[in-house]
Write a protein that holds these residues in place. Structure first.
Motif, short mmCIF file in Angstrom:
data_model
loop_
_atom_site.label_atom_id
_atom_site.label_comp_id
_atom_site.label_asym_id
_atom_site.label_seq_id
_atom_site.Cartn_x
_atom_site.Cartn_y
_atom_site.Cartn_z
N ASN A 58 31.94 36.98 75.77
CA ASN A 58 32.57 37.96 74.77
C ASN A 58 32.17 37.76 73.31
O ASN A 58 32.46 38.29 72.54
N GLY A 59 31.14 36.76 73.16
CA GLY A 59 30.38 36.72 71.83
C GLY A 59 31.12 36.05 70.72
O GLY A 59 30.84 35.98 69.47
N HIS A 60 31.99 35.04 71.20
CA HIS A 60 32.77 34.02 70.22
C HIS A 60 32.06 32.69 70.29
O HIS A 60 31.61 32.13 71.19
N GLU A 61 32.23 32.11 68.96
CA GLU A 61 31.84 30.95 68.61
C GLU A 61 32.50 29.48 69.15
O GLU A 61 31.65 28.48 69.42
N ARG A 62 33.52 29.85 69.40
CA ARG A 62 34.61 28.85 69.93
C ARG A 62 35.79 29.42 70.64
O ARG A 62 36.12 30.57 70.46
N ALA A 63 36.14 28.73 71.83
CA ALA A 63 37.54 29.11 72.48
C ALA A 63 38.64 28.27 71.98
O ALA A 63 38.45 27.37 71.38
N TRP A 64 39.72 29.00 72.17
CA TRP A 64 41.12 28.28 71.87
C TRP A 64 42.04 28.29 72.98
O TRP A 64 41.86 29.48 73.56
N LEU A 65 43.04 27.51 72.96
CA LEU A 65 44.22 27.55 73.94
C LEU A 65 45.44 26.97 73.40
O LEU A 65 45.47 26.39 72.50
N ALA A 66 46.68 27.51 73.86
CA ALA A 66 47.69 26.82 73.51
C ALA A 66 48.43 26.01 74.35
O ALA A 66 48.30 26.50 75.69
N VAL A 67 48.96 24.65 74.27
CA VAL A 67 49.57 23.95 75.20
C VAL A 67 50.77 23.39 74.41
O VAL A 67 50.75 22.86 73.45
N VAL A 68 51.96 23.55 75.22
CA VAL A 68 53.27 23.13 74.89
C VAL A 68 53.08 21.66 74.60
O VAL A 68 52.48 20.65 75.27
N ALA A 69 53.88 21.14 73.51
CA ALA A 69 53.57 19.70 72.93
C ALA A 69 53.95 18.67 74.23
O ALA A 69 53.30 17.65 74.35
N GLY A 70 55.05 18.92 74.85
CA GLY A 70 55.40 17.99 75.92
C GLY A 70 54.41 18.10 77.34
O GLY A 70 54.70 17.26 78.14
N GLY A 100 53.59 26.33 88.69
CA GLY A 100 52.74 25.52 87.59
C GLY A 100 53.54 25.86 86.24
O GLY A 100 53.51 24.76 85.48
N TRP A 101 53.89 27.13 85.84
CA TRP A 101 54.65 27.47 84.48
C TRP A 101 55.93 26.15 84.55
O TRP A 101 56.18 25.42 83.48
N GLY A 102 56.79 26.26 85.45
CA GLY A 102 57.80 25.36 85.44
C GLY A 102 57.52 23.90 85.39
O GLY A 102 58.01 23.23 84.52
N ASP A 103 56.40 23.46 86.22
CA ASP A 103 56.17 22.12 86.16
C ASP A 103 55.50 21.68 84.71
O ASP A 103 56.08 20.45 84.32
N GLY A 104 54.86 22.53 84.03
CA GLY A 104 54.53 22.14 82.55
C GLY A 104 55.33 22.40 81.63
O GLY A 104 55.12 21.90 80.32
N HIS A 105 56.29 23.27 81.74
CA HIS A 105 57.05 23.96 80.55
C HIS A 105 58.64 23.83 80.58
O HIS A 105 59.18 23.38 79.63
N ARG A 106 59.03 23.62 81.73
CA ARG A 106 60.63 23.38 81.85
C ARG A 106 60.90 21.90 81.02
O ARG A 106 60.37 20.72 81.32
N GLY A 107 61.75 21.90 80.22
CA GLY A 107 62.05 20.89 79.15
C GLY A 107 61.20 20.58 78.18
O GLY A 107 61.45 19.65 77.25
N ASN A 108 60.07 21.50 78.11
CA ASN A 108 59.43 21.40 77.00
C ASN A 108 59.27 22.85 75.97
O ASN A 108 58.53 22.79 74.76
N SER A 138 62.36 40.83 75.67
CA SER A 138 63.15 40.93 74.26
C SER A 138 62.64 40.71 73.19
O SER A 138 63.20 40.77 71.93
N GLY A 139 61.23 40.44 73.00
CA GLY A 139 60.39 40.30 72.01
C GLY A 139 59.74 38.80 72.25
O GLY A 139 60.34 37.95 72.86
N PRO A 140 58.99 38.42 71.21
CA PRO A 140 58.37 37.24 71.05
C PRO A 140 59.23 35.94 70.94
O PRO A 140 60.42 36.37 70.10
N ILE A 141 58.99 34.78 71.63
CA ILE A 141 59.89 33.46 71.57
C ILE A 141 58.91 32.70 70.99
O ILE A 141 57.85 32.43 71.44
N VAL A 142 59.50 31.91 69.88
CA VAL A 142 58.64 30.97 69.14
C VAL A 142 58.69 29.56 70.03
O VAL A 142 59.65 29.25 70.41
N VAL A 143 57.44 29.06 70.28
CA VAL A 143 57.39 28.20 71.21
C VAL A 143 56.53 26.80 70.34
O VAL A 143 55.19 27.44 70.10
N PRO A 144 56.94 25.73 69.84
CA PRO A 144 55.90 24.90 69.54
C PRO A 144 54.92 24.52 70.35
O PRO A 144 55.09 24.05 71.50
N ALA A 145 53.76 24.56 70.09
CA ALA A 145 52.62 24.19 70.98
C ALA A 145 51.35 23.56 70.01
O ALA A 145 51.28 23.56 68.78
#
Length: 159
Positions: free
Chosen positions: A103-115, A21-29, A142-149
């Motif tokens: 978990n007691g939170h007022e709202r949920a969040w998630l990240a989705v790559v732009a493409g 699934g990661w490949g389907d949604g992320h490769r090229g994005n 090797s550490g965090p990789i910046v991904v536009p999302a």
């Protein structure tokens, strides 16, 4: 379909679904460095490490998808190809929202790559709102990789 907490014996199937699934949604994005870092083995390691944060959906006793939630973040939502377009993803997302509320939170969040248009449409159909672009820091050896999302949010309606 049933939802249950993931078990250690589910890790291999979670890793397979996640990698596919990661490949389907992320490769090229995403940056090439992240594609290189996301080997089948890396998903196996991460799936084993994240069992405690994971709920699986099963269909006829086989893992059909999973969701990982930490605090207020819905970190991962993946469904096996043969179950995409069914009720599995919607059920997993609803469970993730329930867990964030528990978990007691007022709202949920998630990240989705732009493409990843398919995922973005799915979240929007389910009441999530796009708050705009941000730099997501994807973990790697090797550490965090910046991904536009895009940061999607949904108020907690379960409290």
């Amino acid at each position: 379909m049933q939802l249950r907490l993931a078990r250690h014996e589910d890790a291999q199937e979670i890793a397979r679904i996640w990698h596919e699934g990661w490949g389907d949604g992320h490769r090229g994005n995403v940056p090439d460095a992240l594609v290189v870092a996301r080997t089948p083995e890396s998903f196996g390691v991460r799936a084993r490490q994240r069992i405690a944060d994971t709920v699986v959906a099963t269909v006829e006793d086989a893992v059909a998808g999973f969701v990982m939630v930490v605090e207020d973040e819905v970190e991962q939502v993946y469904v096996a190809r043969e179950h995409r377009g069914t009720y599995v993803a919607t059920a997993l997302l609803a469970e993730a929202e329930r867990l964030v509320a528990a978990n007691g939170h007022e709202r949920a969040w998630l990240a989705v790559v732009a493409g990843n248009a398919r995922a973005r449409r799915f979240y929007e159909r389910n009441g999530w709102v796009d708050e705009g672009l941000f730099d997501h820091l994807a973990p790697s050896e090797s550490g965090p990789i910046v991904v536009p999302a895009h940061r999607y949010v949904k108020p907690n309606t379960l409290r």
